[in-house]
Scaffold this motif. Sequence first.
Motif, PDB file in Angstrom:
ATOM      1  N   MET A   1       3.990 -10.571   4.935  1.00 54.29           N
ATOM      2  CA  MET A   1       2.474 -11.111   5.510  1.00 54.29           C
ATOM      3  C   MET A   1       2.820 -12.562   5.668  1.00 54.29           C
ATOM      4  O   MET A   1       3.376 -13.205   4.756  1.00 54.29           O
ATOM      5  CB  MET A   1       1.431 -10.744   4.782  1.00 54.29           C
ATOM      6  CG  MET A   1       0.296 -11.516   5.126  1.00 54.29           C
ATOM      7  SD  MET A   1      -1.213 -11.290   4.011  1.00 54.29           S
ATOM      8  CE  MET A   1      -1.618  -9.656   4.449  1.00 54.29           C
ATOM      9  N   THR A   2       2.588 -13.036   6.876  1.00 55.64           N
ATOM     10  CA  THR A   2       2.639 -14.788   6.989  1.00 55.64           C
ATOM     11  C   THR A   2       1.020 -14.926   6.789  1.00 55.64           C
ATOM     12  O   THR A   2       0.247 -14.636   7.354  1.00 55.64           O
ATOM     13  CB  THR A   2       3.004 -14.900   8.512  1.00 55.64           C
ATOM     14  OG1 THR A   2       4.045 -14.302   8.612  1.00 55.64           O
ATOM     15  CG2 THR A   2       3.225 -16.378   8.804  1.00 55.64           C
ATOM     16  N   LEU A   3       1.066 -16.036   5.817  1.00 57.42           N
ATOM     17  CA  LEU A   3      -0.076 -16.828   5.469  1.00 57.42           C
ATOM     18  C   LEU A   3      -0.585 -17.819   6.439  1.00 57.42           C
ATOM     19  O   LEU A   3       0.528 -18.480   6.931  1.00 57.42           O
ATOM     20  CB  LEU A   3      -0.012 -17.327   3.814  1.00 57.42           C
ATOM     21  CG  LEU A   3       0.118 -16.102   3.060  1.00 57.42           C
ATOM     22  CD1 LEU A   3       0.111 -16.754   1.512  1.00 57.42           C
ATOM     23  CD2 LEU A   3      -1.069 -15.175   2.997  1.00 57.42           C
ATOM     24  N   PRO A   4      -1.798 -17.910   6.694  1.00 59.57           N
ATOM     25  CA  PRO A   4      -2.225 -19.098   7.581  1.00 59.57           C
ATOM     26  C   PRO A   4      -1.668 -20.369   6.840  1.00 59.57           C
ATOM     27  O   PRO A   4      -1.648 -20.721   5.735  1.00 59.57           O
ATOM     28  CB  PRO A   4      -3.548 -18.843   7.651  1.00 59.57           C
ATOM     29  CG  PRO A   4      -3.979 -18.156   6.744  1.00 59.57           C
ATOM     30  CD  PRO A   4      -2.835 -17.281   6.262  1.00 59.57           C
TER      31      PRO A   4
ATOM     32  N   LEU B   1       1.775 -16.316  -1.301  1.00 60.18           N
ATOM     33  CA  LEU B   1       1.249 -14.840  -1.677  1.00 60.18           C
ATOM     34  C   LEU B   1       1.867 -14.752  -2.975  1.00 60.18           C
ATOM     35  O   LEU B   1       3.179 -14.786  -3.340  1.00 60.18           O
ATOM     36  CB  LEU B   1       1.700 -13.960  -0.624  1.00 60.18           C
ATOM     37  CG  LEU B   1       1.275 -12.686  -0.644  1.00 60.18           C
ATOM     38  CD1 LEU B   1      -0.110 -12.281  -0.490  1.00 60.18           C
ATOM     39  CD2 LEU B   1       1.981 -11.837   0.313  1.00 60.18           C
ATOM     40  N   GLN B   2       1.202 -14.029  -4.029  1.00 52.69           N
ATOM     41  CA  GLN B   2       1.558 -13.691  -5.286  1.00 52.69           C
ATOM     42  C   GLN B   2       1.353 -12.169  -5.456  1.00 52.69           C
ATOM     43  O   GLN B   2       0.562 -11.473  -4.922  1.00 52.69           O
ATOM     44  CB  GLN B   2       0.945 -14.274  -6.533  1.00 52.69           C
ATOM     45  CG  GLN B   2       0.976 -15.617  -6.424  1.00 52.69           C
ATOM     46  CD  GLN B   2       0.353 -16.759  -7.534  1.00 52.69           C
ATOM     47  OE1 GLN B   2      -0.562 -15.942  -7.916  1.00 52.69           O
ATOM     48  NE2 GLN B   2       0.994 -17.554  -7.741  1.00 52.69           N
ATOM     49  N   THR B   3       2.593 -11.558  -6.034  1.00 52.04           N
ATOM     50  CA  THR B   3       2.442 -10.068  -6.433  1.00 52.04           C
ATOM     51  C   THR B   3       2.152  -9.896  -8.019  1.00 52.04           C
ATOM     52  O   THR B   3       2.916 -10.354  -8.796  1.00 52.04           O
ATOM     53  CB  THR B   3       3.848  -9.279  -5.936  1.00 52.04           C
ATOM     54  OG1 THR B   3       4.000  -9.718  -4.641  1.00 52.04           O
ATOM     55  CG2 THR B   3       3.641  -7.619  -6.241  1.00 52.04           C
TER      56      THR B   3
ATOM     57  N   ASN C   1      -2.232  -5.066  -5.199  1.00 54.48           N
ATOM     58  CA  ASN C   1      -1.603  -5.944  -6.282  1.00 54.48           C
ATOM     59  C   ASN C   1      -1.123  -7.208  -5.830  1.00 54.48           C
ATOM     60  O   ASN C   1      -0.329  -7.916  -6.301  1.00 54.48           O
ATOM     61  CB  ASN C   1      -0.157  -5.103  -6.492  1.00 54.48           C
ATOM     62  CG  ASN C   1       0.784  -5.143  -5.379  1.00 54.48           C
ATOM     63  OD1 ASN C   1       0.326  -5.142  -4.539  1.00 54.48           O
ATOM     64  ND2 ASN C   1       1.902  -5.047  -5.749  1.00 54.48           N
ATOM     65  N   GLU C   2      -1.881  -7.630  -4.748  1.00 52.23           N
ATOM     66  CA  GLU C   2      -1.318  -8.961  -4.160  1.00 52.23           C
ATOM     67  C   GLU C   2      -2.655 -10.020  -4.408  1.00 52.23           C
ATOM     68  O   GLU C   2      -3.754  -9.819  -4.532  1.00 52.23           O
ATOM     69  CB  GLU C   2      -1.209  -8.785  -2.556  1.00 52.23           C
ATOM     70  CG  GLU C   2       0.093  -8.071  -2.338  1.00 52.23           C
ATOM     71  CD  GLU C   2       0.278  -7.893  -0.895  1.00 52.23           C
ATOM     72  OE1 GLU C   2       1.476  -8.080  -0.377  1.00 52.23           O
ATOM     73  OE2 GLU C   2      -0.575  -8.098  -0.104  1.00 52.23           O
ATOM     74  N   ARG C   3      -2.331 -11.375  -4.591  1.00 50.01           N
ATOM     75  CA  ARG C   3      -3.231 -12.235  -4.470  1.00 50.01           C
ATOM     76  C   ARG C   3      -2.658 -13.667  -3.745  1.00 50.01           C
ATOM     77  O   ARG C   3      -1.444 -13.586  -3.591  1.00 50.01           O
ATOM     78  CB  ARG C   3      -3.524 -12.780  -5.846  1.00 50.01           C
ATOM     79  CG  ARG C   3      -4.007 -11.711  -6.949  1.00 50.01           C
ATOM     80  CD  ARG C   3      -5.587 -11.585  -6.646  1.00 50.01           C
ATOM     81  NE  ARG C   3      -6.107 -10.523  -7.611  1.00 50.01           N
ATOM     82  CZ  ARG C   3      -6.126  -9.403  -7.109  1.00 50.01           C
ATOM     83  NH1 ARG C   3      -5.622  -8.833  -6.194  1.00 50.01           N
ATOM     84  NH2 ARG C   3      -6.900  -8.317  -8.093  1.00 50.01           N
TER      85      ARG C   3
ATOM     86  N   LEU D   1      -7.890 -12.337   5.282  1.00 49.45           N
ATOM     87  CA  LEU D   1      -6.715 -11.736   4.883  1.00 49.45           C
ATOM     88  C   LEU D   1      -7.138 -10.584   4.446  1.00 49.45           C
ATOM     89  O   LEU D   1      -8.014 -10.302   3.586  1.00 49.45           O
ATOM     90  CB  LEU D   1      -6.061 -12.458   4.115  1.00 49.45           C
ATOM     91  CG  LEU D   1      -5.543 -13.749   4.316  1.00 49.45           C
ATOM     92  CD1 LEU D   1      -4.677 -14.504   3.309  1.00 49.45           C
ATOM     93  CD2 LEU D   1      -4.689 -13.785   5.745  1.00 49.45           C
ATOM     94  N   ALA D   2      -6.525  -9.192   4.578  1.00 56.36           N
ATOM     95  CA  ALA D   2      -6.378  -8.053   3.934  1.00 56.36           C
ATOM     96  C   ALA D   2      -5.175  -7.942   3.150  1.00 56.36           C
ATOM     97  O   ALA D   2      -3.997  -7.783   3.567  1.00 56.36           O
ATOM     98  CB  ALA D   2      -6.653  -7.020   4.928  1.00 56.36           C
TER      99      ALA D   2
END
Length: 169
Positions: free
Chosen positions: A1-4, A163-165, A148-150, A143-144
Amino acid sequence: MTLPNPAELLPRMARELRQSLDQRGIEQPHFIGIRSGGVWVAQALLEQLGLDVPLGTLDVSFYRDDFTQNGLHPQVRPSELPFEIEGQHLVLIDDVLMSGRTIRAALNELFDYGRPASVTLVSLLDLNARELPIHADVLGATLALAANERVKLSGPTPLNLELQTLSAS
């Protein structure tokens, strides 16, 4: 996933906030950031808006409904509100809107200082994981994430999303 990229979201957010305040006839709002990411976003928004006004900061740790479960965060600092709350128009800013519980805690704390005329909520990200009926008036992106993601915001300059898992427990 690409974060903005926050640097790309902030100019649009500033325009939308200015438009929202203008439509409601709010000329001198007071800005409040929720520690710590919300303070960073608030500082960046004030810069985008070209405003040099005092910035209030809230540390909602004692107002969280999970305080007794999670205990006190080691970096709790006092809230600083260098202006009156009673009867004022406030812009409350946070980095990530997830469950809505941080915003509920922030509103509870603000009302302990007085009854504002209005509160406009601004959030950089909405993770669409609401547990309470709280929605941002001005929003950077939605974002969706997987369970287990933050997302973590680092800053203050530059603002960067990571993005953290979470590890399985």
